[in-house]
Design a protein around this motif. Structure first.
Motif, mmCIF file in Angstrom:
data_model
loop_
_atom_site.group_PDB
_atom_site.id
_atom_site.type_symbol
_atom_site.label_atom_id
_atom_site.label_comp_id
_atom_site.label_asym_id
_atom_site.label_seq_id
_atom_site.Cartn_x
_atom_site.Cartn_y
_atom_site.Cartn_z
ATOM 1 N N GLU A 85 -37.849 41.223 58.880
ATOM 2 C CA GLU A 85 -38.479 42.542 58.865
ATOM 3 C C GLU A 85 -38.328 43.230 60.211
ATOM 4 O O GLU A 85 -38.686 42.678 61.258
ATOM 5 N N ALA A 86 -37.809 44.449 60.198
ATOM 6 C CA ALA A 86 -37.573 45.210 61.423
ATOM 7 C C ALA A 86 -38.815 46.002 61.810
ATOM 8 O O ALA A 86 -38.902 47.211 61.593
ATOM 9 N N TYR A 120 -45.306 46.454 56.677
ATOM 10 C CA TYR A 120 -44.911 46.526 55.265
ATOM 11 C C TYR A 120 -45.109 45.196 54.538
ATOM 12 O O TYR A 120 -45.695 45.146 53.461
ATOM 13 N N ALA A 121 -44.570 44.118 55.089
ATOM 14 C CA ALA A 121 -44.643 42.822 54.406
ATOM 15 C C ALA A 121 -46.090 42.385 54.217
ATOM 16 O O ALA A 121 -46.451 41.843 53.161
ATOM 17 N N ASP A 122 -46.927 42.613 55.221
ATOM 18 C CA ASP A 122 -48.341 42.259 55.103
ATOM 19 C C ASP A 122 -48.996 43.046 53.970
ATOM 20 O O ASP A 122 -49.719 42.491 53.132
ATOM 21 N N LEU A 123 -48.744 44.350 53.953
ATOM 22 C CA LEU A 123 -49.372 45.212 52.962
ATOM 23 C C LEU A 123 -48.889 44.919 51.543
ATOM 24 O O LEU A 123 -49.603 45.185 50.569
ATOM 25 N N SER A 179 -33.050 45.090 68.033
ATOM 26 C CA SER A 179 -31.927 44.239 67.645
ATOM 27 C C SER A 179 -31.693 44.297 66.133
ATOM 28 O O SER A 179 -30.543 44.431 65.675
ATOM 29 N N LEU A 180 -32.768 44.201 65.351
ATOM 30 C CA LEU A 180 -32.629 44.253 63.890
ATOM 31 C C LEU A 180 -32.181 45.636 63.418
ATOM 32 O O LEU A 180 -31.337 45.753 62.524
#
Length: 915
Positions: free
Chosen positions: A522-523, A502-505, A538-539
């Motif tokens: 980010e999980a 997600y963060a990359d996109l 964990s996240l």
């Protein structure tokens, strides 16, 4: 969407302002002060960006492009305090996540893997009352918020259809009325979309402002997208220009324009084999090298290289007809003029970080490193000019609506837009990944945004967003500034392991806003950032723990999940259990049949799953603390759990199994409950199953409370056949379950069972699981009639029902005995306990051999042995034994078994706590 005009007094979180501008000014000032506080900025999940950029995105108090400091005020002002005396009773409910994907609001702005609001509405109606507060901590583009508001403004046609459907299912009519929503998401790109969809604004003013912007920019740059018709004199408007990469022939080193040699104009398809126009040698794209050209990167001054791309085709419109042509000299001159203008001022000068998206595939091979180099000059100038004008809009709501409109096409206007002549829609980037195609469609941004504006106005007119109904926060789901026991329902769609980065996109859209996702929070599973399954779990666990904290006792959470890896599925289940939730149902959406099937195995995870879990009533927790690990605590849990499960499930006139009522599934839930509370399990498997039979009535292999049986019997009498459990044979336990189901219906000889059993035990068998012989499974778990004494009742019933010549015979009749001899059958409850005890002793004996086995790894093993051994070691607090054996088996075997993972993870936690 309602107009959003706020000329008069405005109520906001218990305060009154003379108008909406005053409200914005007040809260923007408070947010600006907050941003100066280092402690506020040090929160987990706080995005990367300057104060000015965060303030420019935000519309406080209802939306902040950082953790929202007014979440607690929102809930306090609009929510209802938790009251233990309030009656609340709901059953699990599945959600069809494929419904509503063609809706105008859903399509208003794209985002990764979002669940349509129309799919969420029934779930919110089922679990909540009007005015209740719904939370989505992985809120994405805000569909849950739209759904919450939709419950109060749904049109009559939608209401009638849903009410009719619920009536057919025997469900009470829904209580219509808007709910409130708290939307949290880590990504600023997502929360800006959520704000655009959930908050009202003056739609007419937006449309007028956007249209004037387009006209002004088109006056300045419209010439860039003009071409001359083949008659040599008529000016026409370009729809899109196709750019082709150039390759080097591996035989003669000549240049090959990919479009010219690979694209077939007749079939409109790209050939796999490419013929060199110079030497006629044939090759494939994968075997040829790209031609690169050098250029000076304006923001850095460094010399960079990019693939050589040439314009090869122009599609344009004249009147109502479309035409195609090769670019002529005048077209090339326009392109050169656009290139000579230099870098536009508002185009993001952002270098992409080292991430999964840039390390693999075509981003790497094309050396694509920065956002400003992902746009052709013509599109870059138009987008920059539009964005610059949007930023100057004085009305914050209109300004944010304009940005929503513009960034909806930022990906489509980039070099990621593929040329696909077989598709009529001209915007075709590959979803879920950055993919730079060899044939790029450079679309006309004026036409793109004009069409988009029309669709948005249509969508907004149907949305009916209400001011103050939703609040949006940008931050980590592991820390929500909400009071305990304040949320009425949680609907959430968490990240699916490593399916989507997600963060990359979101880097492209976020670069325009200047506010970026905190990737450390980010999980996901991300090898580039050293995030494995353990970090992901964990996240997710911390997020679920936060959900558990804020959710009111006795209330529900729906988790939508989609992942093909059993290990990720188990990580989700374990995180739920560790947080304190109890899973009441897991349903898989069968997209082909449009129905739900209950999940009985991790082999079913290659589907959209809907998990229904509840937060136990506080009384159960209190009684467990008082009693401790006593058998009464186990039966108390069972009583509470059975009350939460659906009594029956009817689909198209067929009664379905309620899988969670299976005795062994109930035992698994009970075990997880005690382990999560750090108590030893008070009952062995055989003690539990034996006690279950004596305490609770059973029907069709399912366990009920006494007061539930009459209702089930009524439903059972209305259908032709008993519900059937769909079993997936993948290990020893599921093989035993399959045999139990088979032999209950049909006591059989070994020769009769063998071919049926063999057909079940196929490719789905777990990789490292030792495959037991059928004879061993029968001897250890079932009974065989040897021909002596009366024929067992199970066999007598089966034979007298299915064989005409045996009907009416007594159990001691020689003819019946002959037919019954050597038949295996499922033991009755009185015999089952003895078999379970004997089997448990054998399993633990074999577990001891695993512990003493030389070498570091077990190539093959029995999962049933590990499960029994881990459980016993847990009861004895022998955590070293659990960890030691876990280190002897492959990591995937551990991660893909829900029960082993539970014991192992808890043992690690206890060892770390005592260190």
């Amino acid at each position: 969407m309602n107009s959003g005009k706020t000329g008069g007094a405005v109520e906001c979180l218990g305060m009154t302002f003379p108008n909406d501008d005053a409200r914005r000014e007040h809260f923007s000032g408070l947010l600006a002060e907050k941003l100066k506080d280092p402690e506020f900025r040090n929160q987990q999940g706080f995005p990367q960006g300057a104060d000015e950029a965060i303030l420019a995105m935000s519309d406080p108090p209802y939306y902040t492009a950082c953790p929202n400091p007014w979440l607690a005020d929102f809930v306090k002002h609009l929510g209802k305090p938790y009251d233990p005396s309030t009656s609340y009773d709901r059953e699990p409910m599945a959600v069809d996540v494929s419904i509503g994907k063609s809706d105008a609001v859903y399509k208003a702005h794209s985002y990764h893997t979002k669940v349509p609001h129309l799919a969420i509405v029934p779930s919110i109606l089922h679990f909540t009352e009007p005015g209740d507060i719904v939370l989505d901590g992985f809120g994405g583009s805000g569909m849950t918020g739209i759904a919450a508001q939709w419950c109060g403004v749904a049109p009559a046609v939608f209401r009638l259809e849903l009410e009719s459907e619920w009536k057919r299912a025997g469900r009470a009519a829904p209580k219509w009325g808007a709910r409130r929503a708290v939307i949290n998401e880590l990504s600023p790109a997502a929360t800006s979309i959520a704000a655009g969809l959930n908050f009202p604004f003056d739609a007419a003013q937006f449309a007028e402002t956007a249209d004037l912007m387009l006209q002004a920019v088109e006056t300045e740059f419209g010439w860039m997208f003009e071409t001359v018709h083949t008659d040599g004199k008529t000016k026409c408007r370009i729809d899109f220009t196709v750019w082709s990469e150039v390759f080097i022939c591996e035989n003669c080193s000549g240049e090959i324009i990919f479009f010219d040699e690979a694209f077939d104009p007749k079939t409109k398809k790209v050939d796999k084999e490419v013929k060199c126009p110079h030497c006629s040698a044939q090759s494939t794209k994968e075997n040829m090298e790209l031609v690169f050209v050098s250029f000076i990167d304006a923001p850095t001054g460094a010399v960079e290289k990019r693939p050589k791309r040439v314009p090869v085709l122009i599609k344009y419109t004249l009147g109502r007809k479309s035409f195609e042509k090769r670019p002529d000299e005048s077209d090339l001159e326009i392109i050169r003029r656009a290139e000579a203008l230099g870098l536009p001022s508002h185009l993001p000068k952002h270098t992409l970080p080292d991430c999964q998206m840039t390390r693999v595939g075509r981003m790497k091979t094309t050396n694509t490193k920065s956002v400003h180099n992902m746009y052709f000059p013509r599109e870059a100038h138009v987008l920059s000019a539009l964005w610059g004008r949007a930023k100057k809009e004085p009305d914050s709501r209109i300004r944010n609506a304009l940005k929503f409109w513009l960034d909806s096409h930022f990906i489509n206007m980039s070099i990621l837009n593929r040329y696909r002549p077989e598709v009529s829609f001209p915007y075709n980037p590959l979803t879920g990944v950055f993919y730079v195609p060899s044939q790029i469609a450079e679309a006309d941004p004026f036409k793109a945004y004009s069409n988009k504006l029309k669709r948005l106005i249509s969508a907004f007119s149907e949305n009916h967003a209400v001011a103050g109904s939703s609040i949006v926060s940008t931050g980590s789901a592991t820390h929500l500034d909400l009071p305990e026991n304040s949320i009425d329902y949680v609907f959430t769609d968490p990240p699916f392991g490593e399916n989507i980065y997600y963060a990359d996109l979101n880097q492209i859209i976020e670069s325009w806003h200047g506010v970026f996702t905190d990737v450390s929070s980010e999980a996901i599973i991300d090898r580039v950032r050293d995030k494995g399954l353990h970090e992901y779990q964990s996240l997710i666990r911390r997020a679920f723990s936060e959900y558990f904290r804020v959710l009111k006792p006795g209330r529900w959470m729906t988790v939508v999940f989609s992942n093909s890896r059993a290990a990720v599925w188990n990580a989700i289940q374990l995180a739920l259990q560790q947080a304190g939730f109890v899973v009441a149902e897991v349903s898989a959406l069968d997209k082909k049949q449009g129905s739900f099937k209950q999940v009985t195995s991790t082999t079913a995870v290659k589907q959209d799953l809907v998990i229904s879990a509840y937060k136990p009533d506080g009384g159960l927790e209190k009684r467990l603390t008082e009693r401790g690990a006593a058998p009464e605590s186990a039966w108390d849990f069972v009583q509470t759990h059975l009350r939460q499960l659906p009594v029956s499930k009817l689909k198209n006139g067929i009664l379905e199994m309620v899988v969670e009522r299976d005795p062994r599934r109930i035992y698994d839930r009970m075990v997880a409950w005690f382990v999560r509370h750090d108590f030893p399990v008070p009952l062995s498997t055989e003690e539990f199953l034996d006690g279950l039979r004596t305490r609770f009535p059973e029907r069709d292999g399912m366990v009920f409370l006494t007061e539930q049986v009459a209702e089930y019997d009524r439903k059972r009498a209305q259908v032709a056949q008993a519900p059937q459990m769909e079993l997936f044979v993948s290990d020893e336990r599921s093989a035993i379950d399959w045999l139990m189901d088979f032999l209950r219906k049909r006591p059989s000889t070994y020769q009769e069972v063998h071919p049926e059993f063999t057909s079940q035990v196929g490719a789905g068998w777990r990789k490292h699981e030792e495959r037991p012989e059928l004879s061993a499974l029968l001897i250890d778990n079932f009974l065989r009639y040897d021909g002596n004494g009366d024929v067992p009742s199970q066999i007598h019933s089966y034979l007298s029902t299915n064989f005409k010549d045996l009907r009416g015979l007594e159990k001691d009749d020689p003819r019946l005995k002959t037919k019954a001899k050597d038949r295996w059958f499922a033991p009755d409850p009185s015999k089952a306990k003895d078999l379970e005890q004997r089997r448990e002793r054998a399993l633990l004996k074999e577990f001891e051999s695993y512990k003493s086995a030389p070498g570091r790894k077990l190539k093959e093993f029995r999962l049933e042995v590990l499960r029994a051994g881990f459980k016993t070691a847990w009861g004895a607090k022998d955590y070293k034994a659990i960890i030691g054996i876990a280190q002897k088996i492959p990591e995937e075997a551990l991660q893909e078994d829900e029960k082993l993972l539970l014991w192992y993870d808890q043992a690690l936690t206890r060892m770390e706590a005592s260190a």
